[in-house]
Write an enzyme that holds these catalytic residues in place. Structure first.
Site, PDB file in Angstrom:
ATOM      1  N   HIS A 160      -6.906  -0.171   9.913  1.00 21.96           N
ATOM      2  CA  HIS A 160      -6.720   0.999  10.763  1.00 21.96           C
ATOM      3  C   HIS A 160      -7.604   2.179  10.354  1.00 21.96           C
ATOM      4  CE1 HIS A 160      -3.542   2.143   7.703  1.00 21.96           C
ATOM      5  NE2 HIS A 160      -4.049   3.340   7.933  1.00 21.96           N
ATOM      6  N   ASP A 190      -3.726  -5.825   8.329  1.00 21.27           N
ATOM      7  CA  ASP A 190      -4.214  -4.446   8.191  1.00 21.27           C
ATOM      8  C   ASP A 190      -5.248  -4.328   7.073  1.00 21.27           C
ATOM      9  OD1 ASP A 190      -4.539  -1.804   8.820  1.00 21.27           O
ATOM     10  OD2 ASP A 190      -2.788  -1.113   7.712  1.00 21.27           O
ATOM     11  N   SER A 297      -4.718   5.881   2.812  1.00 15.08           N
ATOM     12  CA  SER A 297      -4.851   4.535   3.370  1.00 15.08           C
ATOM     13  C   SER A 297      -6.099   3.841   2.837  1.00 15.08           C
ATOM     14  CB  SER A 297      -4.949   4.603   4.897  1.00 15.08           C
ATOM     15  OG  SER A 297      -3.691   4.704   5.473  1.00 15.08           O
TER      16      SER A 297
END
Length: 352
Positions: A160, A190, A297
Site C-alpha cells: 500500500h 501487503d 508502514s
C-alpha cells in the site's frame, strides 16, 4: 495504514614403567612389573602399546611440559559450545573480539557485544538499513518506510506504500537519494519489492526468524513517521497470530492516500482508519505496543539482537481524523518468515 502524506602443546609420553617419584638415576626395579594394558582377565596376551614410538622421550628428570596457547583454549571452548549451544557462542565472541556471531538458533547477533540488548545498540546497528520512501501517484503523494535486504538496493516495503505509484523516490539513512522501480507486488500479503537504481555498497538488514519470537519479547521499530526519517521506538510483542484484514483494491488504497494516508484494516470484527472496501485479504500479524504512526508502514520491527522479525504494516487509531491520529500502543507487523517465503515471487515480478 502507517504511511502518511508525507549487529602446541607438547606432551611427553612418559615411560609408564617409571613411578612418579623415581629419581632419574635409579634403575627400574625388576620386581615391579609394568601394569597390564587391560584389567586382569581381559585380553591377557595383548601387549602394552609403545607410546614412545610416536614421540621421543624427554631426558630423565624433566617434568612433562603442558603448554596451552590461545589455539588450544579456543578448541576447548568450541568443544563446550557444541555441547551447550548458543550460550557458549557468546563466550567465543568475547574471546575472539568478533562483533557478529551466529548463535545455535537461526538468529544472529548483529549488535556489538558492548551494546547487546539495548535499544541504542539496535538502533545504531540497524538504522543504516532502513529507508524513507516517497511515492507519487494520480491520487497524490505518500510517505512510507522500507528495509534494505541487499547491498545493491533491493528493498522490502508494504504494497500500500507504492500501490499505483508513477514514481518512487528513496532516501537512505545517510541522506542519499535514489530513484526506485517497483519489481513485484503482493496485495494479498501487503508486500512489495522495489529496487534502487545505480546503488551499491548499502548495508543490508539481517532477516531473522519470526517463528522464534514470543509474547513479551522486547522489540524496536524504525521508520519515517510523518516523514521524520530514522525514528526509533521500542516496546514488546504483545500478541501473535492476529488476523488482520486489509484492502487489496488499488483504487481503495489510492483513495485513502488522498484522504490522509491512513491505512484501513479490520481486526476483531471492527474496521479502523476507514473503509477497507469489498476486496480484502487477511494475514497473520505480530501485534506490538511499540509506537507506530503514519509513515511507519514498510519499516522494520526488530528483535534485540538486531534481526528483522517483521515489516510494520498497520496501526490502530482511535480517531477517524488522520490529522489527530497517533499511536495508542496497538500496531501490527507482517512476520518476516512470510516475507522470506514471498521473496521469490516478488523478485520474479509478481503483480497480484
Amino acid at each position: 495504514m502507517t504511511e502518511s502524506l508525507r549487529r602446541n602443546g607438547e606432551y611427553e609420553h612418559a615411560n609408564p614403567y617409571q613411578g612418579p617419584h623415581q629419581h632419574a638415576s635409579s634403575p627400574v626395579n625388576p620386581e615391579w612389573p609394568p601394569p597390564p594394558a587391560q584389567p586382569p582377565g581381559n585380553h591377557p596376551t595383548q601387549p602394552l602399546p609403545d607410546m614412545r614410538s610416536e614421540q621421543p622421550a624427554e631426558p630423565h628428570g624433566r617434568r612433562p611440559a603442558r603448554r596451552r596457547g590461545p589455539a588450544a583454549l579456543l578448541v576447548a571452548v568450541a568443544i563446550v559450545a557444541a555441547a551447550v549451544g548458543g550460550g557458549t557462542a557468546y563466550g567465543i565472541q568475547e574471546l575472539t573480539g568478533s562483533d557478529t556471531v551466529a548463535s545455535s538458533s537461526t538468529s544472529t547477533n548483529v549488535v556489538p557485544s558492548s551494546q547487546k540488548g539495548t535499544v541504542s545498540g539496535v538502533a545504531k546497528a540497524v538504522s543504516p538499513s532502513i529507508v524513507e520512501i516517497n511515492a507519487t501517484s494520480n491520487a497524490g503523494s505518500s510517505t512510507g518506510s522500507g528495509v534494505i535486504i541487499t547491498d545493491d538496493g533491493e528493498i522490502i516495503t508494504n504494497n500500500h506504500v507504492v500501490s499505483g505509484a508513477s514514481s518512487v523516490k528513496v532516501t537512505t539513512n545517510d541522506g542519499k537519494q535514489y530513484t526506485a522501480e517497483v519489481v513485484g507486488t503482493d496485495s494479498k500479503k501487503d508486500l512489495a519489492l522495489i529496487k534502487l537504481q545505480n546503488a551499491s555498497g548499502l548495508k543490508a538488514a539481517t532477516l531473522g526468524d519470526s517463528a522464534g519470537i514470543g509474547v513479551g519479547d522486547q522489540v524496536v521499530a524504525i521508520g519515517s513517521p510523518e516523514g521524520l526519517t530514522g525514528t526509533v521506538t521500542s516496546g514488546i510483542v504483545s500478541a501473535l497470530d492476529r488476523d488482520v484484514t486489509v484492502s487489496t483494491d488499488e483504487g481503495q488504497q489510492q483513495q485513502q492516500q488522498r484522504q490522509g494516508g491512513q491505512w484501513p484494516f479490520e481486526f476483531g470484527g471492527q474496521q479502523f482508519n476507514g473503509d477497507t472496501g469489498s476486496s480484502t485479504t487477511t494475514y497473520k500479524a505480530i501485534q506490538t505496543d511499540a509506537s507506530l504512526n503514519p509513515g511507519n508502514s514498510g519499516g522494520a520491527l526488530i528483535d534485540m539482537n538486531g534481526n528483522i522479525i517483521g515489516i510494520n504494516s498497520a496501526m490502530y487509531s482511535a480517531t477517524e481524523s488522520s490529522a489527530s491520529a497517533g499511536s495508542v500502543g496497538l500496531g501490527f507487523a507482517i512476520p518476516i518468515n512470510t516475507v522470506k517465503a514471498d521473496l521469490p515471487e516478488l523478485r520474479a515480478g509478481a503483480s497480484n
